[in-house]
Design an enzyme around this catalytic site. Structure first.
Site, short mmCIF file in Angstrom:
data_model
loop_
_atom_site.label_atom_id
_atom_site.label_comp_id
_atom_site.label_asym_id
_atom_site.label_seq_id
_atom_site.Cartn_x
_atom_site.Cartn_y
_atom_site.Cartn_z
N THR A 1 -4.33 3.64 8.83
CA THR A 1 -5.08 3.97 7.18
C THR A 1 -5.87 4.76 7.30
O THR A 1 -6.32 3.75 7.39
CB THR A 1 -3.28 3.36 6.71
N ARG A 2 -5.57 5.78 6.28
CA ARG A 2 -7.69 5.95 5.96
C ARG A 2 -7.49 5.05 4.41
O ARG A 2 -8.37 5.73 3.59
CB ARG A 2 -8.03 7.17 5.66
N ASN A 3 -6.12 4.97 3.57
CA ASN A 3 -6.30 4.92 2.18
C ASN A 3 -7.25 3.23 2.13
O ASN A 3 -6.33 2.13 2.68
CB ASN A 3 -5.08 4.61 1.86
N ASP B 1 3.47 4.92 5.08
CA ASP B 1 4.05 6.29 3.93
C ASP B 1 4.22 5.97 3.45
O ASP B 1 5.85 4.91 3.36
CB ASP B 1 4.48 7.26 5.33
N PHE C 1 -4.50 1.24 -7.52
CA PHE C 1 -4.85 2.45 -6.27
C PHE C 1 -4.33 3.95 -6.90
O PHE C 1 -2.91 3.12 -7.34
CB PHE C 1 -5.11 2.57 -5.42
N TYR D 1 -1.83 5.55 -8.58
CA TYR D 1 -0.78 5.80 -9.75
C TYR D 1 -0.48 4.20 -10.32
O TYR D 1 0.20 4.14 -11.54
CB TYR D 1 1.10 6.82 -9.17
N HIS E 1 6.22 -2.32 -3.94
CA HIS E 1 7.32 -1.80 -2.51
C HIS E 1 6.99 -2.78 -1.26
O HIS E 1 7.25 -2.86 -0.47
CB HIS E 1 7.03 -0.24 -2.62
P1 ITT Z 1 -2.88 7.35 4.63
O1 ITT Z 1 -1.80 8.64 5.43
O2 ITT Z 1 -3.97 7.17 5.16
O3 ITT Z 1 -1.94 5.76 4.87
P2 ITT Z 1 -2.99 8.05 1.38
O4 ITT Z 1 -3.13 7.64 0.77
O5 ITT Z 1 -2.64 9.50 2.36
O6 ITT Z 1 -3.22 7.09 2.91
P3 ITT Z 1 0.00 8.46 2.00
O7 ITT Z 1 0.10 10.35 2.84
O8 ITT Z 1 1.00 7.80 2.59
O9 ITT Z 1 -0.81 7.80 1.86
O10 ITT Z 1 -0.08 8.76 0.19
C1 ITT Z 1 0.40 7.55 -0.87
C2 ITT Z 1 0.32 8.36 -2.72
O11 ITT Z 1 1.04 7.33 -2.81
C3 ITT Z 1 -1.73 7.58 -2.43
O12 ITT Z 1 -2.08 8.01 -2.09
C4 ITT Z 1 -0.65 6.80 -3.63
O13 ITT Z 1 -0.95 8.50 -4.59
C5 ITT Z 1 0.70 6.77 -3.85
N1 ITT Z 1 0.86 5.73 -3.89
C6 ITT Z 1 1.34 4.95 -2.43
N2 ITT Z 1 1.39 3.15 -2.66
C7 ITT Z 1 1.20 3.72 -4.05
C8 ITT Z 1 0.46 2.49 -5.01
O14 ITT Z 1 1.17 0.81 -4.55
N3 ITT Z 1 0.28 2.14 -5.76
C9 ITT Z 1 -0.41 3.10 -7.04
N4 ITT Z 1 0.69 4.67 -5.79
C10 ITT Z 1 0.84 4.50 -4.86
#
Ligand code: ITT
Length: 208
Positions: free
Chosen positions: A10-12, A72, A155, A157, A183
């Site tokens: 993940t890049r998040n 995801d 982060f 939402y 979740h």
């Molecule tokens: P990676 O694919 O690199 O893991 P990403 O941010 O692109 O990072 P996703 O494609 O899984 O990840 O998109 C998830 C999005 O859903 C994320 O960017 C948030 O906008 C939202 N999200 C997921 N989990 C969340 C959380 O715990 N709190 C708030 N928003 C969340």
């Protein structure tokens, strides 16, 4: 349990923080994208969280030769027929524009009364081995969409998501409080229990 090297696909940064916290104390060495700067990030074109999670985990497992973990996740809003769903990260257009995504969501939800603001976060964790092994874990967190953003933590939402039975938004919780009910926190607890039992067995067998 012997130390396992696990590559996290993940890049998040928000996800990485939560994953590190939830797996703290296990004999795991978590490597991240910073350890694999040349990893070509997959497109994530699947129509389900499962497909996208597997695509990310399998891609990094192939690239790194190490077992890999991907997440995801996204937000499903009842009044929007499950949107933004798998498109959560780029709801407002640009990938990862958290403020823009929240602003679009609040605009779409304008005028919808509190009883119509039900939503859930979904998290699918995928564990993939370099020889094609795979394991999926799905968890959700029910709640509702607030009228306006509150809080600085988390982060995505989080500032507009109020978990069921709570009055604070996810962004008003500490990292520990969020992990206890989110979740991702629930999915990571299941992963932790699995690892503590020595499963999946392929993760613990020496590569030949
Ligand atoms: P990676 O694919 O690199 O893991 P990403 O941010 O692109 O990072 P996703 O494609 O899984 O990840 O998109 C998830 C999005 O859903 C994320 O960017 C948030 O906008 C939202 N999200 C997921 N989990 C969340 C959380 O715990 N709190 C708030 N928003 C969340």
């Amino acid at each position: 349990m012997k130390e396992i090297r696990l590559a996290v696909a993940t890049r998040n940064a928000g996800k990485i923080r939560e994953i590190r916290k939830a797996l703290e104390g296990l004999p795991l060495r978590l490597l991240t994208c910073e350890d694999f700067p040349d990893w070509p990030v997959p497109e994530e074109e699947g129509s389900t969280f499962e497909e996208n999670a597997l695509e990310k985990a399998e891609s990094l497992a192939r690239f790194s030769g190490l077992p890999s973990l991907a997440d995801d996740s996204g937000l499903e809003v009842d009044a929007l027929d499950g949107a933004p769903g798998v498109s959560s990260a780029y709801y407002a257009g640009r990938h990862g524009d958290d403020a823009g995504n929240v602003a679009r969501l609040l605009t779409e939800m304008e005028g919808i009364p509190s009883e119509g603001r039900g939503a859930r976060f979904v998290c699918v964790l995928a564990l993939a081995g370099p020889r094609g092994e795979r394991r999926l874990i799905r968890e959700t967190c029910e709640g509702r969409i607030a009228e306006e953003p509150r809080g600085e933590g988390g982060f995505g939402y989080d500032p507009v998501f109020v978990p069921r039975g709570h009055s604070r938004t996810m962004a008003e919780l500490t990292l520990e409080e969020k992990n206890a009910l989110s979740h991702r926190g629930k999915a990571l607890r299941r992963l932790r229990e699995l690892l503590e039992r020595g499963e999946p067995t392929w993760l613990f067998s020496d590569p030949s």
